[in-house]
Design a protein around this motif. Structure first.
Motif, PDB file in Angstrom:
ATOM      1  N   PRO A 106       0.803  -1.225   0.000  1.00  0.00           N
ATOM      2  CA  PRO A 106       0.000   0.000   0.000  1.00  0.00           C
ATOM      3  C   PRO A 106       0.836   1.275   0.000  1.00  0.00           C
ATOM      4  CG  PRO A 106      -0.213  -1.136   2.103  1.00  0.00           C
ATOM      5  CD  PRO A 106       0.608  -2.004   1.222  1.00  0.00           C
ATOM      6  N   SER A 107       2.085   1.217   0.451  1.00  0.00           N
ATOM      7  CA  SER A 107       2.944   2.411   0.391  1.00  0.00           C
ATOM      8  C   SER A 107       4.007   2.171  -0.691  1.00  0.00           C
ATOM      9  CB  SER A 107       3.607   2.656   1.743  1.00  0.00           C
ATOM     10  OG  SER A 107       4.332   1.522   2.140  1.00  0.00           O
ATOM     11  N   PRO A 108       4.073   3.051  -1.687  1.00  0.00           N
ATOM     12  CA  PRO A 108       4.982   2.828  -2.808  1.00  0.00           C
ATOM     13  C   PRO A 108       6.442   3.066  -2.420  1.00  0.00           C
ATOM     14  CG  PRO A 108       3.980   4.957  -3.032  1.00  0.00           C
ATOM     15  CD  PRO A 108       3.337   4.301  -1.836  1.00  0.00           C
ATOM     16  N   SER A 109       7.336   2.438  -3.153  1.00  0.00           N
ATOM     17  CA  SER A 109       8.756   2.701  -2.926  1.00  0.00           C
ATOM     18  C   SER A 109       9.140   3.996  -3.638  1.00  0.00           C
ATOM     19  CB  SER A 109       9.610   1.543  -3.451  1.00  0.00           C
ATOM     20  OG  SER A 109       9.532   1.480  -4.850  1.00  0.00           O
ATOM     21  N   ILE A 110      10.162   4.638  -3.183  1.00  0.00           N
ATOM     22  CA  ILE A 110      10.578   5.911  -3.778  1.00  0.00           C
ATOM     23  C   ILE A 110      11.223   5.679  -5.141  1.00  0.00           C
ATOM     24  CG2 ILE A 110      12.173   7.848  -3.502  1.00  0.00           C
ATOM     25  CD1 ILE A 110      11.646   7.644  -0.496  1.00  0.00           C
ATOM     26  N   ARG A 111      11.998   4.627  -5.256  1.00  0.00           N
ATOM     27  CA  ARG A 111      12.733   4.375  -6.494  1.00  0.00           C
ATOM     28  C   ARG A 111      11.811   4.007  -7.654  1.00  0.00           C
ATOM     29  NH1 ARG A 111      17.108  -0.145  -6.363  1.00  0.00           N
ATOM     30  NH2 ARG A 111      15.309  -1.412  -6.822  1.00  0.00           N
ATOM     31  N   SER A 112      10.828   3.177  -7.415  1.00  0.00           N
ATOM     32  CA  SER A 112       9.898   2.777  -8.481  1.00  0.00           C
ATOM     33  C   SER A 112       8.480   2.689  -7.910  1.00  0.00           C
ATOM     34  CB  SER A 112      10.321   1.449  -9.087  1.00  0.00           C
ATOM     35  OG  SER A 112      10.382   0.450  -8.106  1.00  0.00           O
ATOM     36  N   PRO A 113       7.789   3.829  -7.831  1.00  0.00           N
ATOM     37  CA  PRO A 113       6.460   3.827  -7.219  1.00  0.00           C
ATOM     38  C   PRO A 113       5.436   3.059  -8.057  1.00  0.00           C
ATOM     39  CG  PRO A 113       6.945   5.960  -8.169  1.00  0.00           C
ATOM     40  CD  PRO A 113       8.175   5.139  -8.307  1.00  0.00           C
ATOM     41  N   TRP A 114       4.668   2.234  -7.380  1.00  0.00           N
ATOM     42  CA  TRP A 114       3.585   1.447  -7.952  1.00  0.00           C
ATOM     43  C   TRP A 114       4.060   0.499  -9.050  1.00  0.00           C
ATOM     44  CZ3 TRP A 114       0.394   2.019  -4.294  1.00  0.00           C
ATOM     45  CH2 TRP A 114       0.184   3.253  -3.702  1.00  0.00           C
ATOM     46  N   VAL A 135       9.734 -10.792 -14.454  1.00  0.00           N
ATOM     47  CA  VAL A 135       8.362 -10.321 -14.619  1.00  0.00           C
ATOM     48  C   VAL A 135       8.281  -8.919 -14.028  1.00  0.00           C
ATOM     49  CG1 VAL A 135       5.937 -10.746 -14.083  1.00  0.00           C
ATOM     50  CG2 VAL A 135       7.494 -12.675 -14.444  1.00  0.00           C
ATOM     51  N   THR A 136       7.846  -7.951 -14.835  1.00  0.00           N
ATOM     52  CA  THR A 136       7.704  -6.557 -14.415  1.00  0.00           C
ATOM     53  C   THR A 136       6.237  -6.168 -14.554  1.00  0.00           C
ATOM     54  OG1 THR A 136       9.904  -6.140 -15.307  1.00  0.00           O
ATOM     55  CG2 THR A 136       8.575  -4.220 -14.767  1.00  0.00           C
ATOM     56  N   PHE A 137       5.684  -5.538 -13.520  1.00  0.00           N
ATOM     57  CA  PHE A 137       4.265  -5.189 -13.528  1.00  0.00           C
ATOM     58  C   PHE A 137       4.055  -3.854 -12.819  1.00  0.00           C
ATOM     59  CE2 PHE A 137       5.234  -7.581  -9.772  1.00  0.00           C
ATOM     60  CZ  PHE A 137       4.541  -6.948  -8.763  1.00  0.00           C
ATOM     61  N   GLU A 138       2.885  -3.271 -13.034  1.00  0.00           N
ATOM     62  CA  GLU A 138       2.472  -2.054 -12.327  1.00  0.00           C
ATOM     63  C   GLU A 138       1.176  -2.362 -11.600  1.00  0.00           C
ATOM     64  OE1 GLU A 138       2.793   1.689 -14.233  1.00  0.00           O
ATOM     65  OE2 GLU A 138       4.275   0.943 -15.664  1.00  0.00           O
ATOM     66  N   TYR A 139       0.965  -1.646 -10.506  1.00  0.00           N
ATOM     67  CA  TYR A 139      -0.243  -1.862  -9.718  1.00  0.00           C
ATOM     68  C   TYR A 139      -0.770  -0.547  -9.182  1.00  0.00           C
ATOM     69  CZ  TYR A 139       2.783  -1.663  -5.554  1.00  0.00           C
ATOM     70  OH  TYR A 139       3.664  -1.277  -4.582  1.00  0.00           O
ATOM     71  N   GLY A 140      -1.987  -0.592  -8.692  1.00  0.00           N
ATOM     72  CA  GLY A 140      -2.623   0.597  -8.142  1.00  0.00           C
ATOM     73  C   GLY A 140      -3.189   0.319  -6.766  1.00  0.00           C
ATOM     74  N   CYS A 141      -3.535   1.403  -6.076  1.00  0.00           N
ATOM     75  CA  CYS A 141      -4.077   1.312  -4.726  1.00  0.00           C
ATOM     76  C   CYS A 141      -5.322   2.188  -4.641  1.00  0.00           C
ATOM     77  CB  CYS A 141      -3.012   1.772  -3.735  1.00  0.00           C
ATOM     78  SG  CYS A 141      -3.537   1.728  -2.021  1.00  0.00           S
ATOM     79  N   TRP A 142      -6.385   1.651  -4.085  1.00  0.00           N
ATOM     80  CA  TRP A 142      -7.623   2.379  -3.887  1.00  0.00           C
ATOM     81  C   TRP A 142      -8.006   2.298  -2.418  1.00  0.00           C
ATOM     82  CZ3 TRP A 142      -6.324  -0.441  -8.059  1.00  0.00           C
ATOM     83  CH2 TRP A 142      -6.469   0.146  -9.315  1.00  0.00           C
ATOM     84  N   ASN A 143      -8.520   3.406  -1.861  1.00  0.00           N
ATOM     85  CA  ASN A 143      -8.921   3.368  -0.451  1.00  0.00           C
ATOM     86  C   ASN A 143     -10.294   2.712  -0.318  1.00  0.00           C
ATOM     87  OD1 ASN A 143     -10.808   5.325  -1.150  1.00  0.00           O
ATOM     88  ND2 ASN A 143      -9.767   6.990  -0.125  1.00  0.00           N
ATOM     89  N   LYS A 144     -10.822   2.663   0.911  1.00  0.00           N
ATOM     90  CA  LYS A 144     -12.075   1.945   1.142  1.00  0.00           C
ATOM     91  C   LYS A 144     -13.280   2.596   0.465  1.00  0.00           C
ATOM     92  CE  LYS A 144     -12.683   4.140   5.617  1.00  0.00           C
ATOM     93  NZ  LYS A 144     -12.804   3.907   7.055  1.00  0.00           N
TER      94      LYS A 144
END
Length: 137
Positions: A19-27, A121-130
Motif C-alpha cells: 500500500p505504500s509505494p517505494s521511492i525508487r519505483s512507485p507502484w 516479470v515486471t508489472f504495475e499496480y494501483g491502490c484504492w482506499n475503502k
C-alpha cells in the motif's frame, strides 16, 4: 512443473503489492527467477496461443512477452483455478485494495534471457482506499 511455477509467480506477485509505494519505483514491482528453457517454452506456447492481449518479440538472447489485457493475464496466471469467478490479482491490506494494472500504457512484461535461463516479470499496480478513490498516479 509448469503449474507449480505459475502458482509461485502469482504468490510472489501478490507479496510485492504494497500500500505504500517505494521511492525508487512507485507502484511498480518485478521479480526474477531461474527457469529452464523447456518450462518457459510451455509458458510461451500457452500465453501466445492467440494474440489477443499479448505481444511477443524475440531477439538473439531475449524473448519478451507483453500482456496488455488484464483478462489474458488472469487467464494465464490462474489457469488451474476458475479465473472467471474471482479476481486473482487483487489484494486487500488495511482497508486498501491493491490490484495489478495491465493496459496498453502499463503492460505486464515477461522477459526470458536464453543465455542465463532467467525470467523477469515486471508489472504495475494501483491502490484504492475503502471509498474507491485511487491513491496512485
Amino acid at each position: 512443473m509448469f503449474k507449480r511455477e505459475i502458482h509461485h509467480w502469482r504468490s510472489v506477485l501478490m507479496t510485492k503489492l504494497r500500500p505504500s509505494p517505494s521511492i525508487r519505483s512507485p507502484w511498480r514491482g518485478s521479480f526474477t527467477r531461474n527457469l529452464p528453457s523447456e518450462v518457459f517454452h510451455v509458458f510461451r506456447m500457452f500465453a501466445t496461443r492467440n494474440s489477443m492481449g499479448v505481444e511477443e518479440k524475440e531477439t538473439a538472447c531475449i524473448i519478451t512477452i507483453r500482456f496488455t489485457w488484464i483478462n489474458k493475464l488472469n487467464y494465464v496466471l490462474g489457469r488451474e483455478v476458475e479465473y472467471r469467478e474471482q479476481k486473482l490479482l487483487v489484494k486487500t491490506v488495511k482497508g486498501k485494495r491493491l490490484e495489478v494494472v495491465c493496459t496498453e500504457k502499463k503492460p505486464t512484461i515477461v522477459r526470458y534471457n536464453k543465455n542465463t535461463e532467467t525470467v523477469t516479470v515486471t508489472f504495475e499496480y494501483g491502490c484504492w482506499n475503502k471509498h474507491g478513490v485511487a491513491q496512485h498516479c
